[in-house]
Design a protein around this motif. Structure first.
Motif, short mmCIF file in Angstrom:
data_model
loop_
_atom_site.label_atom_id
_atom_site.label_comp_id
_atom_site.label_asym_id
_atom_site.label_seq_id
_atom_site.Cartn_x
_atom_site.Cartn_y
_atom_site.Cartn_z
N UNK A 189 0.84 -1.21 0.00
CA UNK A 189 0.00 0.00 0.00
C UNK A 189 0.87 1.26 0.00
N UNK A 190 1.91 1.25 0.82
CA UNK A 190 2.81 2.41 0.86
C UNK A 190 3.51 2.58 -0.49
N UNK A 191 3.94 1.48 -1.07
CA UNK A 191 4.64 1.54 -2.37
C UNK A 191 3.70 2.08 -3.45
N UNK A 192 2.45 1.65 -3.43
CA UNK A 192 1.47 2.14 -4.42
C UNK A 192 1.25 3.65 -4.21
N UNK A 193 1.12 4.05 -2.94
CA UNK A 193 0.89 5.48 -2.66
C UNK A 193 2.03 6.33 -3.19
N UNK A 194 3.25 5.86 -2.98
CA UNK A 194 4.42 6.64 -3.46
C UNK A 194 4.48 6.62 -4.99
N UNK A 195 4.20 5.46 -5.57
CA UNK A 195 4.25 5.36 -7.04
C UNK A 195 3.19 6.26 -7.67
N UNK A 196 2.01 6.30 -7.05
CA UNK A 196 0.90 7.07 -7.63
C UNK A 196 1.14 8.57 -7.51
N UNK A 197 1.76 8.99 -6.40
CA UNK A 197 1.89 10.44 -6.16
C UNK A 197 3.25 10.99 -6.56
N UNK A 198 4.24 10.11 -6.70
CA UNK A 198 5.60 10.57 -6.97
C UNK A 198 6.19 11.30 -5.77
N UNK A 199 5.59 11.06 -4.57
CA UNK A 199 6.07 11.73 -3.37
C UNK A 199 6.57 10.68 -2.36
N UNK A 200 7.21 11.16 -1.27
CA UNK A 200 7.91 10.22 -0.40
C UNK A 200 7.34 10.05 1.01
N UNK A 201 6.82 11.12 1.59
CA UNK A 201 6.52 11.08 3.04
C UNK A 201 5.23 10.31 3.35
N UNK A 241 -8.25 -1.27 -3.48
CA UNK A 241 -8.08 0.15 -3.72
C UNK A 241 -9.08 0.72 -4.70
N UNK A 242 -8.99 2.03 -4.82
CA UNK A 242 -9.90 2.75 -5.72
C UNK A 242 -9.32 2.76 -7.14
N UNK A 243 -10.21 2.99 -8.08
CA UNK A 243 -9.87 2.97 -9.51
C UNK A 243 -8.63 3.78 -9.86
N UNK A 244 -8.57 5.01 -9.32
CA UNK A 244 -7.51 5.92 -9.74
C UNK A 244 -6.13 5.43 -9.31
N UNK A 245 -6.06 4.41 -8.42
CA UNK A 245 -4.76 3.89 -8.00
C UNK A 245 -4.42 2.57 -8.69
N UNK A 246 -5.29 2.09 -9.56
CA UNK A 246 -5.06 0.79 -10.21
C UNK A 246 -3.82 0.84 -11.10
N UNK A 247 -3.61 1.96 -11.77
CA UNK A 247 -2.46 2.05 -12.68
C UNK A 247 -1.15 1.93 -11.89
N UNK A 248 -1.05 2.69 -10.79
CA UNK A 248 0.17 2.61 -9.97
C UNK A 248 0.35 1.21 -9.40
N UNK A 300 -0.48 -1.52 -10.74
CA UNK A 300 0.00 -2.46 -11.76
C UNK A 300 1.41 -2.08 -12.23
N UNK A 301 1.82 -0.84 -12.01
CA UNK A 301 3.16 -0.41 -12.46
C UNK A 301 4.28 -0.84 -11.53
N UNK A 302 3.99 -0.93 -10.22
CA UNK A 302 5.06 -1.30 -9.28
C UNK A 302 5.42 -2.77 -9.48
N UNK A 303 6.58 -3.17 -9.00
CA UNK A 303 6.95 -4.58 -9.07
C UNK A 303 6.52 -5.24 -7.77
N UNK A 304 5.51 -6.07 -7.83
CA UNK A 304 4.96 -6.68 -6.63
C UNK A 304 4.75 -8.16 -6.90
#
Ligand SMILES: Cc1ncc(COP(=O)(O)O)c(C=O)c1O
Length: 416
Positions: free
Chosen positions: A132-144, A279-286, A288-292
């Motif tokens: 979940x944290x990895x998806x959040x960072x991948x989707x936002x391009x942010x770190x904290x 998760x919600x739709x808008x996070x599906x792309x992130x 699928x993009x991360x390596x999990x």
């Protein structure tokens, strides 16, 4: 009488296993299931479980209020769950890729959990919170990432309460807030500035032992949502411990607050190893993009068990039932404590109760009471919340209370 002299159940097989383990397992046992800091009446090794009962390797039976620290929700050896798991095992478990169960389970979760548009799977709760944290960072391009100061979200390098073996850099992007404290949440968000990727929060504060459990204030829940929105950050709900016990769905639904990602594990497959991030739709792309991935993440048996288990949990209002038996237990314990002159605080939801003795700063009373209960075949924990399941019957609660009546009396004689 001391804690050590309290009639422990006979456990020679357990003792022999511990002796062998000391030679081949680091520390003899590691992690939160290590019982060496608990009273001698706790077994380390178990033979079997049935309904709400556990049998240790020496044949002693316990009415179990720990439920494997959460995974058991529909009863050990639940026939419906076991039949589904056995049918899948007969076909195969870890195959060349997933079985149809993966799609069926994702569909079921999307149908059951309000905010969920998709699901992906791992094995442990830490897999799910890390994903979940990895998806959040991948989707936002942010770190904290903002997290509750003492909240437990798993044993990875970001979240492990014991920093040994991790580096300050591993935790450099974690900023802490106090649960139910909007001011501290605002301050943490301000510190993150325009680098805020996400807020991870549990539905209620369940990270004792130094504190009582606290339900979320509706204002706090709404503030978490608002701060995430204002910062285009992701709201991650950690339902690893609470999932399907508080609500058959998303825990803050009654508060009108929907997270963007939810991490589940523990109870979803009634004891089979499985975790999920929904998760919600808008996070599906992130997502699928991360390596999990993981070698066992696609195995069919746990997914078949989860489908059967969630099906059972959806049939009736199971949180209400567990709350009912939990409340019966809690009410009985309150009366017994008072009869024996103990002031106790019982906090948190009755499905995941927590009992604390007032003034028991060194936990001596909690240890004595839980030890006396274990010696009488009632499995509680001195400093961790307990768990109810749908397999706990009113008769189980009544029998457990007969035994805890004696445990309180013995605790009084030990503590004086
Ligand atoms: C709230 C919460 N998050 C995450 C975890 C980590 O789960 P696991 O131990 O399955 O990795 C736990 C485990 O107790 C938990 O309670």
């Amino acid at each position: 009488m001391t804690i050590e002299t309290m009639t422990p159940l006979l456990k020679p097989v357990d003792a022999a296993l511990r002796e062998r383990a000391a030679r081949v397992i680091p520390g003899g046992m590691y992690g939160h299931l290590n019982v060496t800091l608990l009273p001698a009446s706790y077994p380390q090794y178990y033979r079997s479980g049935d309904g709400a009962r556990l049998t240790d390797v020496d044949g002693n039976e316990y009415i179990d209020f720990m439920c494997g620290f959460g995974p058991m929700i529909s009863g050990y050896k639940n026939p419906v769950v076991e039949a589904a798991a056995a049918a899948q095992l007969a076909e195969g478990d870890a195959l060349g890729g997933p079985t149809p169960r993966m799609v069926e389970l994702a569909e079921l979760l999307v149908d059951t959990v309000g905010p969920a548009d998709w699901a992906m799977f791992g094995k442990n709760g830490t897999d799910a919170t890390s994903l979940a944290v990895t998806i959040a960072r991948a989707a936002t391009g942010k770190r904290k990432i903002l997290k509750g100061t003492t909240a437990y979200h798993g044993a990875n390098a970001w979240f492990n309460p014991n920093p040994l073996g991790s580096t300050p850099e591993d935790r450099a992007n974690i900023i802490y807030f106090e649960f139910n404290d909007i001011t501290s949440l605002e301050a943490a968000a301000a510190e993150a500035g325009d680098d805020l990727a996400g807020i991870i929060v549990s539905p209620f504060k369940h990270d004792g032992p130094a504190d009582d459990q606290r339900l979320a204030d509706v204002e706090f829940a709404r503030a978490v949502r608002a701060i995430a929105d204002r910062n285009s950050a992701v709201l991650i709900m950690d339902e690893v411990r609470t999932g399907f016990r508080l609500v058959t769905g998303s825990a803050w639904e009654p508060l009108g607050v929907a997270p963007d990602l939810i991490a589940y594990s523990k109870a979803i497959a009634n004891g089979y190893a499985l975790s999920a991030v929904v998760g919600i739709d808008s996070l599906a792309q992130a997502a699928s993009d991360i390596y999990a991935t993981g070698s066992f993440w696609y195995s069919g048996v746990a997914m078949a068990a989860a489908i059967a288990n969630i099906g059972l949990l959806r049939e009736t209002d199971t949180p209400a039932y567990m709350d009912h038996v939990g409340t019966l237990f809690r009410t009985g314990l309150q009366a017994q404590a008072e009869e024996n002159g103990f002031e106790i605080v019982q906090s948190g939801p009755a499905v995941m109760p927590y009992l604390r003795f007032v003034g028991d700063t060194d936990y001596a009373t909690a240890l004595a009471f839980s030890g006396a209960a274990a010696a009488r075949g009632v499995l509680l924990h001195p400093v961790h919340n307990w768990f109810l399941s749908t397999a706990h019957t009113e008769a189980d609660i009544a029998e457990a209370l007969e035994r805890t009546a004696d445990a309180f009396a013995e605790t009084r004689s030990v503590i004086g």
